[in-house]
Design a protein around this motif. Structure first.
Motif, PDB file in Angstrom:
ATOM      1  N   HIS A   1       5.484  -3.813   9.979  1.00 61.69           N
ATOM      2  CA  HIS A   1       4.787  -2.644  10.331  1.00 61.69           C
ATOM      3  C   HIS A   1       4.511  -1.842   9.227  1.00 61.69           C
ATOM      4  O   HIS A   1       3.299  -0.773   9.384  1.00 61.69           O
ATOM      5  CB  HIS A   1       5.408  -1.704  11.291  1.00 61.69           C
ATOM      6  N   ALA A   2       5.044  -1.713   7.961  1.00 63.06           N
ATOM      7  CA  ALA A   2       4.578  -0.788   7.006  1.00 63.06           C
ATOM      8  C   ALA A   2       4.911  -1.830   5.508  1.00 63.06           C
ATOM      9  O   ALA A   2       5.689  -1.556   4.663  1.00 63.06           O
ATOM     10  CB  ALA A   2       5.766   0.190   6.755  1.00 63.06           C
TER      11      ALA A   2
ATOM     12  N   ASP B   1       6.567  13.151   8.928  1.00 61.00           N
ATOM     13  CA  ASP B   1       5.404  13.849   8.663  1.00 61.00           C
ATOM     14  C   ASP B   1       4.516  13.192   7.793  1.00 61.00           C
ATOM     15  O   ASP B   1       3.032  13.516   7.673  1.00 61.00           O
ATOM     16  CB  ASP B   1       5.916  15.178   8.098  1.00 61.00           C
ATOM     17  N   ASP B   2       5.033  12.365   6.616  1.00 62.64           N
ATOM     18  CA  ASP B   2       4.115  11.819   5.887  1.00 62.64           C
ATOM     19  C   ASP B   2       3.677  10.481   6.533  1.00 62.64           C
ATOM     20  O   ASP B   2       2.902   9.630   5.625  1.00 62.64           O
ATOM     21  CB  ASP B   2       5.010  11.289   4.527  1.00 62.64           C
ATOM     22  N   GLY B   3       3.667  10.089   7.440  1.00 61.47           N
ATOM     23  CA  GLY B   3       3.219   8.729   8.351  1.00 61.47           C
ATOM     24  C   GLY B   3       4.375   7.687   8.156  1.00 61.47           C
ATOM     25  O   GLY B   3       3.830   6.621   8.636  1.00 61.47           O
ATOM     26  N   GLY B   4       5.431   7.799   7.666  1.00 54.59           N
ATOM     27  CA  GLY B   4       6.554   6.742   7.798  1.00 54.59           C
ATOM     28  C   GLY B   4       7.134   6.781   9.176  1.00 54.59           C
ATOM     29  O   GLY B   4       6.673   7.293   9.985  1.00 54.59           O
ATOM     30  N   TYR B   5       8.260   6.260   9.229  1.00 53.37           N
ATOM     31  CA  TYR B   5       8.994   6.074  10.522  1.00 53.37           C
ATOM     32  C   TYR B   5      10.566   6.293  10.231  1.00 53.37           C
ATOM     33  O   TYR B   5      11.149   5.879   9.110  1.00 53.37           O
ATOM     34  CB  TYR B   5       8.805   4.757  11.015  1.00 53.37           C
ATOM     35  N   GLU B   6      11.183   6.788  11.071  1.00 56.31           N
ATOM     36  CA  GLU B   6      12.581   7.027  10.727  1.00 56.31           C
ATOM     37  C   GLU B   6      13.414   6.488  12.155  1.00 56.31           C
ATOM     38  O   GLU B   6      12.950   7.038  13.168  1.00 56.31           O
ATOM     39  CB  GLU B   6      12.785   8.628  10.588  1.00 56.31           C
ATOM     40  N   VAL B   7      14.801   6.237  11.946  1.00 55.34           N
ATOM     41  CA  VAL B   7      15.576   5.894  13.068  1.00 55.34           C
ATOM     42  C   VAL B   7      16.898   6.395  12.832  1.00 55.34           C
ATOM     43  O   VAL B   7      17.551   6.013  11.733  1.00 55.34           O
ATOM     44  CB  VAL B   7      15.569   4.211  13.156  1.00 55.34           C
ATOM     45  N   ALA B   8      17.541   7.160  13.654  1.00 53.68           N
ATOM     46  CA  ALA B   8      18.680   7.935  13.179  1.00 53.68           C
ATOM     47  C   ALA B   8      19.692   7.585  14.333  1.00 53.68           C
ATOM     48  O   ALA B   8      19.260   7.675  15.576  1.00 53.68           O
ATOM     49  CB  ALA B   8      18.537   9.500  13.221  1.00 53.68           C
TER      50      ALA B   8
END
Length: 417
Positions: A340-341, A400-407
């Motif tokens: 996806h990125a 915020d910059d258009g990425g993706y995060e999983v915590a």
């Protein structure tokens, strides 16, 4: 046995004897409500209360007419109060009726006929009280009430025989009434249990059908995917030999494709192959752990993804389920980045803390052409199911910059934060 019987009697008839247990109205779907017009069903649900109240009023009026003056008032109260109390405090109502029998046996001895120490109205009052209480309590309580009532009648008959007391009628009729009430209640409870068992059986049948369908799907999935993965591995191994003097980069790429296809095939057989037959032997290869993470990162780097790994805290061995789930979550996060990125960089953060382990998979915005993904979107769902199964917490979303995060945080049993 005697001690146990006395203890049971104490629990049933003495402990919390006057506890508040209101009589419930008729439940929805009761056969009697079907005979009443719909607009009156809200009132018809209180039909048992109304019937008992009407019978009580009639009995009190009869008792008041049987005696003159204060005697009539007292006889009416002794017959009516226990009946009304059965709607709110059933065991206490029986004790009130029992006490009323003693009072009437002393004060109204001249009014006896053949009903023992009970007056005519007190006889019917005590009989109805016992029936209502038996309908609202366990069968053992009915037996205990009947036994104490018989002992009370025999006591008056023995010690006050000159009054002409004869408790046989009460003992016989109360036994019949209590037996019928207990039988009807037992039949009703049996029907409820059968209905509940049928419902449980239906749920189990549905669940078994669902499991059989999933097993069939798993077998088909194993056959289809295993076949194609085998073809990929064979083609990747044979492709460099079909080109004269292939570039080293091309040969290396095909080797990576074959290696990943073989790994995927092995894991697929481990997960899905067990459903093919009861005697299926799964591969003996160990499950991946965080110690194998460097190899995973090397593979995705060779696929073109820039990955940075950061480890904080004291590295230690964790339970196998935690290690496997952590590995799978990171694997799925990096796979999602590749899909996806495209062109984005990724970062993997692993934090060994007291009480568990923290994971963070972060990627930047896509830099290349983003093609529609054919996946069903089950990756994040699978992560969340793993975390929930281990009692952990997970958050995911865009940055915020258009990425993706999983915590993710996964607790480790036996460790305190």
């Amino acid at each position: 046995m005697a001690r146990g019987a006395l203890q049971g009697l104490r629990r049933d008839l003495i402990t919390d004897a006057f506890a508040f247990h209101p009589m419930a109205p008729l439940r929805d779907g009761h056969p009697l409500l079907g005979l009443v017009p719909r607009r009156f069903r809200g009132y018809a649900r209180w039909l048992p209360h109304a019937a008992l109240t009407g019978f009580t009023v009639l009995l009190m009026l009869t008792a008041a007419e049987s005696y003159s003056g204060l005697g009539g008032v007292l006889a009416a109260l002794l017959a009516g109060v226990p009946l009304l109390t059965t709607m709110f405090r059933p065991i206490g109502a029986w004790w009130l009726s029992f006490g009323a029998t003693v009072v009437t046996g002393v004060l109204f001895s001249d009014g006896w006929s053949s009903t023992g120490p009970w007056t005519d109205t007190g006889f019917f009052s005590h009989l109805v009280v016992m029936g209502v209480v038996a309908a609202r309590t366990r069968p053992r309580v009915a037996a205990e009430m009947w036994l104490l009532t018989a002992l009370l009648g025999l006591a008056f008959s023995s010690w006050g025989g000159w009054y002409g007391a004869d408790p046989f009628i009460m003992v016989f009729l109360s036994g019949v009434v209590l037996f019928v009430v207990a039988a009807v209640r037992g039949l009703r409870d049996s029907r409820k249990e059968v209905a509940a068992q049928v419902a449980v059986t239906e749920v189990e049948r549905t669940r078994r059908t669902l499991l059989e369908e999933r097993t069939t799907i798993a077998r088909e999935l194993h056959d289809v995917v295993a076949h194609h993965m085998s073809v990929i591995a064979i083609q990747a191994e044979a492709a460099p030999y079909r080109v004269e003097n292939p570039p080293e980069e091309l040969t290396q790429s095909f080797a990576i494709i074959r290696e990943n296809a073989v790994i995927a095939l092995t894991e697929l057989r481990r997960v899905l192959g067990v459903v093919r037959a009861e005697d299926y032997q799964a591969p003996d290869a160990p499950q991946p752990t965080l110690a194998d993470l460097d190899r995973l990162i090397a593979n995705v780097r060779e696929a073109g993804l820039q990955v940075e790994k950061t480890v904080t805290g004291a590295v230690r061995e964790l339970p196998q389920g935690v290690e496997l789930s952590a590995y799978r979550i990171i694997q799925e996060g990096l796979s999602n980045t590749l899909r996806h990125a495209p062109g984005a960089a990724a970062r993997v953060e692993i934090s060994y803390v007291l009480g568990g382990i923290g994971l963070r998979v972060l990627n930047g915005p896509p830099r290349g052409l983003l093609k529609p993904s054919p996946g069903a979107g089950h990756g994040i769902t699978g992560m969340r199911e793993r975390v929930t199964m281990l009692g952990g917490e997970m958050t995911d979303g865009t940055t915020d910059d258009g990425g993706y995060e999983v915590a993710v945080f996964i607790p480790v049993p036996g460790e305190r934060a």
